[in-house]
Structure formats: structure tokens, C-alpha cells
Scaffold this motif. Structure first.
Motif, PDB file in Angstrom:
ATOM      1  N   VAL A  91       0.820  -1.216   0.000  1.00  0.00           N
ATOM      2  CA  VAL A  91       0.000   0.000   0.000  1.00  0.00           C
ATOM      3  C   VAL A  91       0.851   1.264   0.000  1.00  0.00           C
ATOM      4  O   VAL A  91       0.529   2.232  -0.708  1.00  0.00           O
ATOM      5  N   ALA A  92       1.919   1.285   0.782  1.00  0.00           N
ATOM      6  CA  ALA A  92       2.648   2.530   1.004  1.00  0.00           C
ATOM      7  C   ALA A  92       4.118   2.463   0.630  1.00  0.00           C
ATOM      8  O   ALA A  92       4.838   3.447   0.812  1.00  0.00           O
ATOM      9  N   GLY A  93       4.582   1.337   0.108  1.00  0.00           N
ATOM     10  CA  GLY A  93       5.990   1.211  -0.225  1.00  0.00           C
ATOM     11  C   GLY A  93       6.338   1.743  -1.606  1.00  0.00           C
ATOM     12  O   GLY A  93       5.465   1.957  -2.443  1.00  0.00           O
ATOM     13  N   SER A  94       7.619   1.943  -1.820  1.00  0.00           N
ATOM     14  CA  SER A  94       8.108   2.351  -3.135  1.00  0.00           C
ATOM     15  C   SER A  94       8.219   1.119  -4.024  1.00  0.00           C
ATOM     16  O   SER A  94       8.088  -0.027  -3.566  1.00  0.00           O
ATOM     17  N   ALA A  95       8.498   1.337  -5.317  1.00  0.00           N
ATOM     18  CA  ALA A  95       8.697   0.212  -6.233  1.00  0.00           C
ATOM     19  C   ALA A  95       9.858  -0.655  -5.759  1.00  0.00           C
ATOM     20  O   ALA A  95       9.818  -1.888  -5.865  1.00  0.00           O
ATOM     21  N   ARG A  96      10.896  -0.038  -5.209  1.00  0.00           N
ATOM     22  CA  ARG A  96      12.043  -0.797  -4.706  1.00  0.00           C
ATOM     23  C   ARG A  96      11.641  -1.632  -3.493  1.00  0.00           C
ATOM     24  O   ARG A  96      12.045  -2.798  -3.372  1.00  0.00           O
ATOM     25  N   ASP A  97      10.864  -1.046  -2.570  1.00  0.00           N
ATOM     26  CA  ASP A  97      10.390  -1.797  -1.412  1.00  0.00           C
ATOM     27  C   ASP A  97       9.608  -3.030  -1.861  1.00  0.00           C
ATOM     28  O   ASP A  97       9.784  -4.131  -1.327  1.00  0.00           O
ATOM     29  N   ARG A  98       8.748  -2.823  -2.855  1.00  0.00           N
ATOM     30  CA  ARG A  98       7.911  -3.936  -3.331  1.00  0.00           C
ATOM     31  C   ARG A  98       8.763  -5.019  -3.974  1.00  0.00           C
ATOM     32  O   ARG A  98       8.513  -6.219  -3.780  1.00  0.00           O
ATOM     33  N   ARG A  99       9.773  -4.620  -4.721  1.00  0.00           N
ATOM     34  CA  ARG A  99      10.640  -5.602  -5.362  1.00  0.00           C
ATOM     35  C   ARG A  99      11.397  -6.409  -4.304  1.00  0.00           C
ATOM     36  O   ARG A  99      11.478  -7.641  -4.399  1.00  0.00           O
ATOM     37  N   ILE A 100      11.924  -5.728  -3.305  1.00  0.00           N
ATOM     38  CA  ILE A 100      12.673  -6.414  -2.240  1.00  0.00           C
ATOM     39  C   ILE A 100      11.781  -7.416  -1.523  1.00  0.00           C
ATOM     40  O   ILE A 100      12.159  -8.571  -1.297  1.00  0.00           O
ATOM     41  N   TYR A 101      10.571  -6.976  -1.197  1.00  0.00           N
ATOM     42  CA  TYR A 101       9.706  -7.860  -0.422  1.00  0.00           C
ATOM     43  C   TYR A 101       9.188  -9.013  -1.267  1.00  0.00           C
ATOM     44  O   TYR A 101       9.085 -10.143  -0.790  1.00  0.00           O
ATOM     45  N   ARG A 102       8.876  -8.739  -2.530  1.00  0.00           N
ATOM     46  CA  ARG A 102       8.403  -9.812  -3.402  1.00  0.00           C
ATOM     47  C   ARG A 102       9.476 -10.883  -3.562  1.00  0.00           C
ATOM     48  O   ARG A 102       9.186 -12.087  -3.514  1.00  0.00           O
ATOM     49  N   GLU A 103      10.730 -10.458  -3.757  1.00  0.00           N
ATOM     50  CA  GLU A 103      11.808 -11.428  -3.920  1.00  0.00           C
ATOM     51  C   GLU A 103      11.991 -12.261  -2.653  1.00  0.00           C
ATOM     52  O   GLU A 103      12.283 -13.466  -2.735  1.00  0.00           O
ATOM     53  N   ALA A 104      11.823 -11.628  -1.481  1.00  0.00           N
ATOM     54  CA  ALA A 104      11.940 -12.376  -0.226  1.00  0.00           C
ATOM     55  C   ALA A 104      10.794 -13.377  -0.088  1.00  0.00           C
ATOM     56  O   ALA A 104      11.002 -14.521   0.350  1.00  0.00           O
TER      57      ALA A 104
END
Length: 295
Positions: A91-104
Motif C-alpha cells: 500500500v505505502a511502499g516504493s517500487a524498490r520496497d515492493r521488489r525487495i519484499y516480493r523477492e523475499a
């Protein structure tokens, strides 16, 4: 009782152009925090988990998971933090945050698949299972509107479209997300009607609602209340399939709780929810840069 698993649709560890475009289009999703409430009962979290695990492939993926760090009964606080962080990043993360979390998340999901001994076939990369989980997460928005007596800060259709980020961040193709709220309601009701529980699933889901994963004193103090509130939040089809009746008196009691929470919701600045989301994201970023476990 089997779940369809498309054997060739496990995605790569990096987002496709299609997924990346969906994330770019959904980048301005911060307004979704206005549609959340800091006062939805803690039992709502249990209810939402029960909804997600009502799909057999998801339930057995969790019950048979070989990822000990995500075991709800062994690490309940960590499991709750993981779910909260996923919502916050989406909801509130940046594109980089989303990429990091998706990969995890992908790294964990790669270990979650059925074996020859599993009673149902499942794969954590199955987009249909991921879509169901995302749909359950997005249910928080209509549930919050009901808590507020139908009051909303934003166009519900815009909220529905933005909520697709819960799915696309799980690598669900964007065109699998229902086109509008009417299509979502059809999907939701069709899935609820198709759900089937066996005794092991039923026991596991009721145990979550009764807080069996928390220390015994907490179970004794809050377990029955949490079960009652969880049943109140669940769709009627799920209550019935879990084997519970729901009387008019119970609905009246549940509605009283909701009215009290609605008052607290009106008195709470919307910035409080945003602050909670930012705190979860900051925690995730800190764990990432220090090499700690992200998921």
C-alpha cells in the motif's frame, strides 16, 4: 479435494515487464490507508487469515510448510509482522520496497509445494491461489466500510482497482484481477461456494480463531472472544462450513462491538494508520540493509 496447479507457470525470481508495469501504475496507492481502520478488532486479523486458509491449497501449504521461520504456532509474532509488512509495503511502499519484499516472499514460496503424501496438490506460485489470498486481503476495505456504516473516503471502484497491488505483488497477472467491484463480487461468491473443508483443515482454522498459537494464558483470556469476533467477520458460507450456527442474538452482540469500534474509528486521525504503515516499511528497510531476515 484437489487444487489445480499449473506446472509451467512458476514465475522467475525477477518481475516480468507486465508485473513491473502493474506496480508502476499502482504506485500511488497510499490513499488506500484512508480506507483502513486502526480499530478493526484484532480478531479481524484472525478472520482474514481464516479466509485465506479456507482454500485447501493455501491451508495445506501452510500446514505442511517446511519453512519453520514462518510457522504460526512456533513464531506467531514474526508471522503477524510478515503479513502486516506485506500489506504496508504493497500500500505505502516504493517500487524498490515492493521488489525487495516480493523477492523475499518468492524465496519462501519456492519451498512451499505439495509432495506425494499431501492430500491436495498445491504450489505457492499457483496464481489462482495467490489471487485468492490477495482477494482476502482486499476484503479489509469493504469490511471497514461496513464498520463505518457505509462511509468511505474514496471512490470504492478506485479502491478496488488500487487493491490489485496485493495480487500483482504476488506476481498474479494483472488481467486476473477482477475488472470491477461487480466482477469481484461474482468471483468472491463463486469461490466461497466452491470451498471444501476436511476435518484437519476445520480443526486448524478453528484453532487459529481461538488463538491456539499463543501462550496458554492468552488463549484462556481471549480465545473464546476472538473466536466469536472471528465468526462475526467471516462470510456466512465460511461459518456454516466450519460447523457454526450464528443466531440473531450473536449478530446483535457483534453489532454492538462494531458500533463501539466505529466511534473510536471516527475519533482517530487517519494519519495514525499511515504512521503504522511507514513504521512497518522502515523496519523492513532496516532489516534489509543490516542483512536480517526480511520475511
Amino acid at each position: 479435494m484437489t487444487e489445480r496447479v499449473p506446472p509451467s507457470r512458476e514465475p522467475a525470481r525477477t518481475p516480468s515487464r507486465r508485473t513491473a508495469r502493474a506496480e508502476t501504475d499502482a504506485a500511488d496507492t497510499l490513499f488506500l490507508t484512508d480506507e483502513m481502520s486502526a480499530w478493526l478488532s484484532p480478531a479481524y486479523g484472525a478472520a482474514n487469515v481464516v479466509m485465506q486458509l479456507a482454500r485447501a491449497g493455501v491451508a495445506y501449504g501452510v500446514m505442511e510448510s517446511r519453512v519453520d521461520s514462518g510457522n504460526l504456532h512456533e513464531h506467531p509474532i514474526k508471522r503477524g509482522r510478515t503479513t502486516m509488512t506485506y500489506i504496508a509495503v504493497a500500500v505505502a511502499g516504493s517500487a524498490r520496497d515492493r521488489r525487495i519484499y516480493r523477492e523475499a516472499v518468492d524465496a519462501v514460496h519456492a519451498q512451499v509445494r505439495s509432495t506425494s503424501r499431501s492430500p491436495v496438490s498445491y504450489n505457492a506460485f499457483d496464481p489462482e491461489l495467490q489471487l485468492w489470498v490477495a482477494a482476502c486481503m482486499s476484503a479489509v476495505f469493504p469490511d471497514t466500510r461496513r464498520l463505518r456504516g457505509g462511509r468511505t473516503y474514496h471512490d470504492p471502484e478506485a479502491v478496488h482497482r488500487a487493491a490489485s497491488i496485493f495480487a500483482t505483488m504476488l506476481q498474479v497477472p494483472p488481467d486476473m484481477w477482477p475488472a470491477d467491484r461487480e466482477a469481484f463480487d461474482r468471483y468472491w461468491n463463486e469461490q466461497l461456494d466452491r470451498l471444501e473443508f476436511d476435518d484437519r483443515m476445520r480443526e486448524f482454522l478453528i484453532g487459529i480463531a481461538r488463538l491456539d498459537f499463543l501462550p496458554r494464558p492468552v488463549q484462556i483470556l481471549l480465545g473464546e472472544w476472538d473466536l466469536f469476533m472471528t465468526l462475526g467477520y467471516l462470510p456466512p458460507q465460511l461459518r456454516e462450513k466450519l460447523g457454526f450456527d450464528w443466531t440473531a442474538a450473536e449478530q446483535h452482540r457483534f453489532d454492538r462491538w462494531q458500533r463501539g469500534l466505529a466511534v473510536l474509528d471516527r475519533l482517530t486521525p487517519r494519519a495514525v494508520v499511515r504512521l503504522g504503515m511507514r513504521a512497518a516499511i522502515w523496519d523492513m528497510r532496516l532489516r534489509y540493509v543490516t542483512g536480517a531476515t526480511v520475511v
